[in-house]
Design a protein around this motif. Sequence first.
Motif, mmCIF file in Angstrom:
data_model
loop_
_atom_site.group_PDB
_atom_site.id
_atom_site.type_symbol
_atom_site.label_atom_id
_atom_site.label_comp_id
_atom_site.label_asym_id
_atom_site.label_seq_id
_atom_site.Cartn_x
_atom_site.Cartn_y
_atom_site.Cartn_z
ATOM 1 N N PRO A 73 7.679 40.518 76.492
ATOM 2 C CA PRO A 73 7.986 41.520 76.309
ATOM 3 C C PRO A 73 8.288 43.441 75.817
ATOM 4 C CG PRO A 73 7.716 40.493 74.258
ATOM 5 C CD PRO A 73 6.623 39.477 75.547
ATOM 6 N N ALA A 74 6.723 43.983 76.533
ATOM 7 C CA ALA A 74 6.560 44.202 77.794
ATOM 8 C C ALA A 74 6.726 44.836 79.297
ATOM 9 C CB ALA A 74 5.010 44.396 77.994
ATOM 10 N N ALA A 75 7.044 43.327 79.757
ATOM 11 C CA ALA A 75 7.274 43.497 80.920
ATOM 12 C C ALA A 75 8.877 43.765 81.009
ATOM 13 C CB ALA A 75 6.926 42.382 81.516
ATOM 14 N N GLU A 76 9.286 42.854 79.574
ATOM 15 C CA GLU A 76 11.386 43.077 79.959
ATOM 16 C C GLU A 76 11.363 44.648 79.719
ATOM 17 O OE1 GLU A 76 15.023 41.037 79.657
ATOM 18 O OE2 GLU A 76 13.244 41.192 81.432
ATOM 19 N N LEU A 77 11.010 45.227 78.719
ATOM 20 C CA LEU A 77 11.288 46.297 78.577
ATOM 21 C C LEU A 77 10.632 47.315 79.357
ATOM 22 C CD1 LEU A 77 9.482 46.765 74.685
ATOM 23 C CD2 LEU A 77 11.896 45.966 75.388
ATOM 24 N N ARG A 78 9.773 47.246 80.609
ATOM 25 C CA ARG A 78 9.788 47.799 81.302
ATOM 26 C C ARG A 78 11.263 47.723 82.133
ATOM 27 N NH1 ARG A 78 5.093 45.967 82.636
ATOM 28 N NH2 ARG A 78 4.410 47.288 81.206
ATOM 29 N N ARG A 79 11.513 46.506 82.310
ATOM 30 C CA ARG A 79 12.633 46.764 83.576
ATOM 31 C C ARG A 79 14.018 47.145 83.236
ATOM 32 N NH1 ARG A 79 16.755 43.458 83.875
ATOM 33 N NH2 ARG A 79 16.227 42.664 81.635
ATOM 34 N N ILE A 80 13.587 46.870 81.997
ATOM 35 C CA ILE A 80 15.562 47.420 80.971
ATOM 36 C C ILE A 80 15.266 48.621 80.832
ATOM 37 C CG2 ILE A 80 16.382 47.879 79.112
ATOM 38 C CD1 ILE A 80 15.693 44.944 78.115
ATOM 39 N N ARG A 81 14.131 49.683 80.652
ATOM 40 C CA ARG A 81 14.630 51.079 81.160
ATOM 41 C C ARG A 81 14.259 51.996 82.570
ATOM 42 N NH1 ARG A 81 9.398 54.846 80.017
ATOM 43 N NH2 ARG A 81 10.080 56.176 80.232
ATOM 44 N N ALA A 82 13.597 51.256 83.207
ATOM 45 C CA ALA A 82 14.423 51.410 84.632
ATOM 46 C C ALA A 82 15.451 51.346 85.111
ATOM 47 C CB ALA A 82 12.617 50.496 85.677
ATOM 48 N N ALA A 83 16.186 50.557 84.348
ATOM 49 C CA ALA A 83 17.629 50.465 84.937
ATOM 50 C C ALA A 83 17.948 51.863 84.783
ATOM 51 C CB ALA A 83 19.123 49.345 84.132
ATOM 52 N N GLU A 84 17.659 52.809 85.524
ATOM 53 C CA GLU A 84 18.568 54.570 85.333
ATOM 54 C C GLU A 84 19.796 54.412 85.240
ATOM 55 O OE1 GLU A 84 16.228 56.976 86.761
ATOM 56 O OE2 GLU A 84 14.390 56.845 86.869
ATOM 57 N N ALA A 85 20.916 52.970 85.537
ATOM 58 C CA ALA A 85 22.718 53.314 85.766
ATOM 59 C C ALA A 85 23.181 53.017 84.808
ATOM 60 C CB ALA A 85 22.932 52.101 87.010
ATOM 61 N N THR A 86 22.236 53.180 83.479
ATOM 62 C CA THR A 86 22.902 53.076 82.136
ATOM 63 C C THR A 86 22.098 54.223 81.275
ATOM 64 O OG1 THR A 86 21.095 51.560 81.534
ATOM 65 C CG2 THR A 86 23.241 50.744 82.064
ATOM 66 N N ASP A 87 22.850 54.379 80.462
ATOM 67 C CA ASP A 87 22.418 55.891 79.371
ATOM 68 C C ASP A 87 21.367 55.626 78.143
ATOM 69 O OD1 ASP A 87 23.663 54.288 77.095
ATOM 70 O OD2 ASP A 87 25.501 56.419 77.483
ATOM 71 N N PRO A 88 20.342 56.320 77.811
ATOM 72 C CA PRO A 88 18.945 56.090 77.038
ATOM 73 C C PRO A 88 19.907 54.635 75.700
ATOM 74 C CG PRO A 88 18.965 58.067 77.592
ATOM 75 C CD PRO A 88 20.917 57.806 78.184
ATOM 76 N N ALA A 89 21.117 55.479 75.177
ATOM 77 C CA ALA A 89 21.573 54.049 74.001
ATOM 78 C C ALA A 89 21.716 53.042 74.903
ATOM 79 C CB ALA A 89 22.741 55.342 73.747
ATOM 80 N N ALA A 90 22.252 52.418 75.602
ATOM 81 C CA ALA A 90 23.154 51.888 75.975
ATOM 82 C C ALA A 90 21.107 50.750 76.603
ATOM 83 C CB ALA A 90 23.506 51.150 77.237
ATOM 84 N N ARG A 91 20.431 51.731 77.397
ATOM 85 C CA ARG A 91 18.906 50.836 76.592
ATOM 86 C C ARG A 91 18.351 51.064 75.941
ATOM 87 N NH1 ARG A 91 16.384 54.612 81.080
ATOM 88 N NH2 ARG A 91 18.441 55.806 80.694
ATOM 89 N N LEU A 92 18.721 51.660 75.829
ATOM 90 C CA LEU A 92 17.691 50.778 73.712
ATOM 91 C C LEU A 92 18.057 50.119 73.119
ATOM 92 C CD1 LEU A 92 15.988 51.797 71.406
ATOM 93 C CD2 LEU A 92 17.428 53.477 70.584
ATOM 94 N N TYR A 93 19.700 50.046 73.025
ATOM 95 C CA TYR A 93 19.532 49.088 72.630
ATOM 96 C C TYR A 93 19.541 47.360 73.030
ATOM 97 C CZ TYR A 93 23.798 45.589 71.133
ATOM 98 O OH TYR A 93 24.404 44.276 70.021
ATOM 99 N N GLU A 94 19.727 47.572 74.130
ATOM 100 C CA GLU A 94 18.997 46.542 75.058
ATOM 101 C C GLU A 94 17.635 46.080 74.843
ATOM 102 O OE1 GLU A 94 20.331 42.698 77.522
ATOM 103 O OE2 GLU A 94 21.347 44.118 76.744
#
Length: 251
Positions: free
Chosen positions: A87-108
């Motif tokens: 999970p830590a690695a997956e969260l790091r990958r999602i957070r690094a996707a700066e094309a989406t806003d913080p709300a979309a990344r937090l949701y994912e």
Amino acid sequence: MATANPQQADDSSPPAPQRPRSTARRDLVEQQIIAEATRLFAERGFSGTSLQDIADATGMTRPALYHYIKSKDDVLARLVAELAHGPAAELRRIRAAEATDPAARLYEMVYRVAQGHARNPERFQLLVRSEAYLPNELVEPYRKSRRDVLKEFAGVIGEGVRSGQFRPVDPRIAALSVIGQCNWIAWWHRPGTDDEADAVARAVADLAVASVLSSSSEPAEADPARRAIAMLRRDLDFLERTLDARPGDAG
């Protein structure tokens, strides 16, 4: 000088584990071993489960089991890797996707963690209950993985606060609250279909984002303190209107 007879060696020690090449069958067998070990650990406790118990549950002989795992600690180590490091690695990958806003990344991020707990709650329960039995070499990596999860959640919440998309909350406290929402699923949700697990995960993700989302009309670049004051004024205005509208208060 006489040499030791190899057949006189202590046969209680396991043979050196063999590592056959990775195949789809091997992966299936390993998953079966992990699943049965998880069930036994949950029923009998880590200390109350032997390798022979795991072998019996999987329909294997103990020597055959050594082709896939070395010890109970090995099983626990794999669970830690799957439930903590993954999970830590997956969260790091999602957070690094700066094309989406913080709300979309937090949701994912919330959805992914919640989905895992909803689909396999017994594994997370086992991990929590087995913390005291972690081998010394796993204690610090496990703690680090938990810190990494907190760091990623706090990081994306902090980005949302700075951009004005989230309320001016303390990112660390908000992150701990979100993690708590995710973790608690393992204790109240009863596993069903994957669709049911996904519905639970999406509901929790919606609630997590709603808990920090800002409805302030202040521009994103405004100072967080000024945004907080604006939100307080808005709430006070709403309260005053509500009180004024209550029947029987006049006169």
